[in-house]
Design a protein around this motif. Structure first.
Motif, PDB file in Angstrom:
ATOM      1  N   GLU A  22       0.811  -1.215   0.000  1.00 49.05           N
ATOM      2  CA  GLU A  22       0.000   0.000   0.000  1.00 49.05           C
ATOM      3  C   GLU A  22       0.848   1.270   0.000  1.00 49.05           C
ATOM      4  O   GLU A  22       0.443   2.294  -0.544  1.00 49.05           O
ATOM      5  CB  GLU A  22      -0.996   0.014   1.164  1.00 49.05           C
ATOM      6  N   SER A  23       2.030   1.213   0.586  1.00 40.96           N
ATOM      7  CA  SER A  23       2.916   2.388   0.581  1.00 40.96           C
ATOM      8  C   SER A  23       4.126   2.195  -0.326  1.00 40.96           C
ATOM      9  O   SER A  23       4.973   3.080  -0.424  1.00 40.96           O
ATOM     10  CB  SER A  23       3.408   2.691   2.004  1.00 40.96           C
ATOM     11  N   GLN A  24       4.198   1.047  -0.977  1.00 39.06           N
ATOM     12  CA  GLN A  24       5.321   0.674  -1.842  1.00 39.06           C
ATOM     13  C   GLN A  24       6.658   0.907  -1.126  1.00 39.06           C
ATOM     14  O   GLN A  24       7.576   1.531  -1.643  1.00 39.06           O
ATOM     15  CB  GLN A  24       5.276   1.420  -3.172  1.00 39.06           C
ATOM     16  N   THR A  25       6.738   0.358   0.096  1.00 39.26           N
ATOM     17  CA  THR A  25       7.946   0.499   0.909  1.00 39.26           C
ATOM     18  C   THR A  25       8.602  -0.853   1.121  1.00 39.26           C
ATOM     19  O   THR A  25       7.961  -1.803   1.576  1.00 39.26           O
ATOM     20  CB  THR A  25       7.609   1.114   2.282  1.00 39.26           C
ATOM     21  N   PHE A  46       9.148   1.627  -4.086  1.00 37.75           N
ATOM     22  CA  PHE A  46       9.659   0.335  -4.541  1.00 37.75           C
ATOM     23  C   PHE A  46       8.478  -0.418  -5.139  1.00 37.75           C
ATOM     24  O   PHE A  46       7.533  -0.778  -4.426  1.00 37.75           O
ATOM     25  CB  PHE A  46      10.265  -0.433  -3.358  1.00 37.75           C
ATOM     26  N   SER A  47       8.513  -0.638  -6.426  1.00 34.63           N
ATOM     27  CA  SER A  47       7.346  -1.170  -7.132  1.00 34.63           C
ATOM     28  C   SER A  47       7.061  -2.632  -6.783  1.00 34.63           C
ATOM     29  O   SER A  47       7.971  -3.383  -6.418  1.00 34.63           O
ATOM     30  CB  SER A  47       7.545  -1.047  -8.642  1.00 34.63           C
ATOM     31  N   PRO A  48       5.806  -3.041  -6.935  1.00 34.91           N
ATOM     32  CA  PRO A  48       5.478  -4.456  -6.751  1.00 34.91           C
ATOM     33  C   PRO A  48       6.276  -5.358  -7.694  1.00 34.91           C
ATOM     34  O   PRO A  48       6.655  -6.469  -7.316  1.00 34.91           O
ATOM     35  CB  PRO A  48       3.974  -4.513  -7.060  1.00 34.91           C
ATOM     36  N   ALA A  49       6.557  -4.881  -8.897  1.00 35.43           N
ATOM     37  CA  ALA A  49       7.351  -5.674  -9.845  1.00 35.43           C
ATOM     38  C   ALA A  49       8.767  -5.889  -9.321  1.00 35.43           C
ATOM     39  O   ALA A  49       9.316  -6.995  -9.414  1.00 35.43           O
ATOM     40  CB  ALA A  49       7.385  -4.989 -11.211  1.00 35.43           C
ATOM     41  N   ASP A  50       9.373  -4.836  -8.750  1.00 34.44           N
ATOM     42  CA  ASP A  50      10.708  -4.977  -8.171  1.00 34.44           C
ATOM     43  C   ASP A  50      10.689  -5.907  -6.959  1.00 34.44           C
ATOM     44  O   ASP A  50      11.635  -6.660  -6.723  1.00 34.44           O
ATOM     45  CB  ASP A  50      11.290  -3.614  -7.783  1.00 34.44           C
ATOM     46  N   TRP A  51       9.609  -5.858  -6.172  1.00 34.42           N
ATOM     47  CA  TRP A  51       9.473  -6.760  -5.032  1.00 34.42           C
ATOM     48  C   TRP A  51       9.476  -8.212  -5.509  1.00 34.42           C
ATOM     49  O   TRP A  51      10.116  -9.077  -4.911  1.00 34.42           O
ATOM     50  CB  TRP A  51       8.211  -6.428  -4.247  1.00 34.42           C
ATOM     51  N   GLU A  52       8.769  -8.486  -6.590  1.00 36.23           N
ATOM     52  CA  GLU A  52       8.738  -9.843  -7.132  1.00 36.23           C
ATOM     53  C   GLU A  52      10.123 -10.264  -7.630  1.00 36.23           C
ATOM     54  O   GLU A  52      10.528 -11.410  -7.450  1.00 36.23           O
ATOM     55  CB  GLU A  52       7.692  -9.964  -8.247  1.00 36.23           C
ATOM     56  N   VAL A  53      10.850  -9.348  -8.264  1.00 31.33           N
ATOM     57  CA  VAL A  53      12.222  -9.638  -8.713  1.00 31.33           C
ATOM     58  C   VAL A  53      13.086  -9.999  -7.509  1.00 31.33           C
ATOM     59  O   VAL A  53      13.834 -10.985  -7.531  1.00 31.33           O
ATOM     60  CB  VAL A  53      12.828  -8.433  -9.474  1.00 31.33           C
ATOM     61  N   VAL A  64      20.454  -7.130  -3.945  1.00 28.46           N
ATOM     62  CA  VAL A  64      20.436  -5.837  -3.257  1.00 28.46           C
ATOM     63  C   VAL A  64      21.723  -5.072  -3.532  1.00 28.46           C
ATOM     64  O   VAL A  64      21.706  -3.873  -3.795  1.00 28.46           O
ATOM     65  CB  VAL A  64      20.221  -6.024  -1.739  1.00 28.46           C
ATOM     66  N   VAL A  65      22.860  -5.758  -3.497  1.00 31.96           N
ATOM     67  CA  VAL A  65      24.157  -5.112  -3.711  1.00 31.96           C
ATOM     68  C   VAL A  65      24.335  -4.677  -5.159  1.00 31.96           C
ATOM     69  O   VAL A  65      24.911  -3.630  -5.439  1.00 31.96           O
ATOM     70  CB  VAL A  65      25.306  -6.048  -3.268  1.00 31.96           C
ATOM     71  N   ASP A  66      23.821  -5.457  -6.105  1.00 33.80           N
ATOM     72  CA  ASP A  66      23.955  -5.152  -7.534  1.00 33.80           C
ATOM     73  C   ASP A  66      22.936  -4.092  -7.923  1.00 33.80           C
ATOM     74  O   ASP A  66      21.782  -4.380  -8.187  1.00 33.80           O
ATOM     75  CB  ASP A  66      23.735  -6.414  -8.360  1.00 33.80           C
ATOM     76  N   ASP A  67      23.362  -2.827  -7.951  1.00 29.83           N
ATOM     77  CA  ASP A  67      22.414  -1.742  -8.195  1.00 29.83           C
ATOM     78  C   ASP A  67      21.895  -1.675  -9.628  1.00 29.83           C
ATOM     79  O   ASP A  67      21.080  -0.841  -9.947  1.00 29.83           O
ATOM     80  CB  ASP A  67      22.976  -0.391  -7.752  1.00 29.83           C
ATOM     81  N   THR A  68      22.352  -2.575 -10.510  1.00 33.08           N
ATOM     82  CA  THR A  68      21.764  -2.621 -11.845  1.00 33.08           C
ATOM     83  C   THR A  68      20.453  -3.415 -11.821  1.00 33.08           C
ATOM     84  O   THR A  68      19.601  -3.213 -12.667  1.00 33.08           O
ATOM     85  CB  THR A  68      22.722  -3.244 -12.881  1.00 33.08           C
ATOM     86  N   ALA A  69      20.302  -4.301 -10.838  1.00 29.97           N
ATOM     87  CA  ALA A  69      19.067  -5.088 -10.727  1.00 29.97           C
ATOM     88  C   ALA A  69      17.945  -4.257 -10.112  1.00 29.97           C
ATOM     89  O   ALA A  69      16.809  -4.298 -10.555  1.00 29.97           O
ATOM     90  CB  ALA A  69      19.318  -6.343  -9.894  1.00 29.97           C
ATOM     91  N   LEU A  70      18.277  -3.495  -9.078  1.00 25.78           N
ATOM     92  CA  LEU A  70      17.307  -2.650  -8.378  1.00 25.78           C
ATOM     93  C   LEU A  70      17.987  -1.325  -8.089  1.00 25.78           C
ATOM     94  O   LEU A  70      19.097  -1.296  -7.599  1.00 25.78           O
ATOM     95  CB  LEU A  70      16.884  -3.291  -7.045  1.00 25.78           C
ATOM     96  N   SER A  71      17.331  -0.232  -8.332  1.00 23.44           N
ATOM     97  CA  SER A  71      17.943   1.090  -8.129  1.00 23.44           C
ATOM     98  C   SER A  71      17.672   1.586  -6.712  1.00 23.44           C
ATOM     99  O   SER A  71      17.013   2.600  -6.508  1.00 23.44           O
ATOM    100  CB  SER A  71      17.401   2.084  -9.156  1.00 23.44           C
TER     101      SER A  71
END
Length: 82
Positions: A22-25, A46-53, A64-71
Motif C-alpha cells: 500500500e505504501s510501496q515500501t 519500490f514497485s510491486p514488480a521490483d518486489w517480485e524480482v 540488493v548489492v547489484d544496483d543494476t538489478a534494483l535502483s
C-alpha cells in the motif's frame, strides 16, 4: 504508520526483508555484527514488480548489492535502526 512484516531470508548479508504494497515500501534488515541488531533500512517507491524480482532472486543479498538489478540508491528513504 504502516507496519511491515519481515520475512527471514537465507543470505550471508541480509537477515530479513519485508514489503508494504500500500505504501510501496521495502524494508531490509541486514545481519547483526556482535550483539546489536542489524541495521534496518526503508526504501520508498519500490514497485510491486521490483518486489517480485527481489523475492524470486537466487541470491537476495547479491540482488540488493547489484544496483543494476534494483535502483535502491535512488529510492532510499531512511536508516531506521543501527
Amino acid at each position: 504508520m504502516t507496519t511491515i512484516t519481515m520475512d527471514s531470508v537465507e543470505s550471508s548479508q541480509i537477515e530479513a526483508v519485508g514489503y508494504a504494497a500500500e505504501s510501496q515500501t521495502l524494508a531490509i534488515q541486514f545481519k547483526a555484527k556482535g550483539t546489536a541488531p542489524g541495521s534496518l533500512y526503508h526504501y520508498s517507491n519500490f514497485s510491486p514488480a521490483d518486489w517480485e524480482v527481489l523475492r524470486a532472486a537466487e541470491s537476495i543479498g547479491a540482488t540488493v548489492v547489484d544496483d543494476t538489478a534494483l535502483s535502491l540508491d535512488e529510492i532510499f528513504v531512511s536508516h531506521v535502526i543501527d
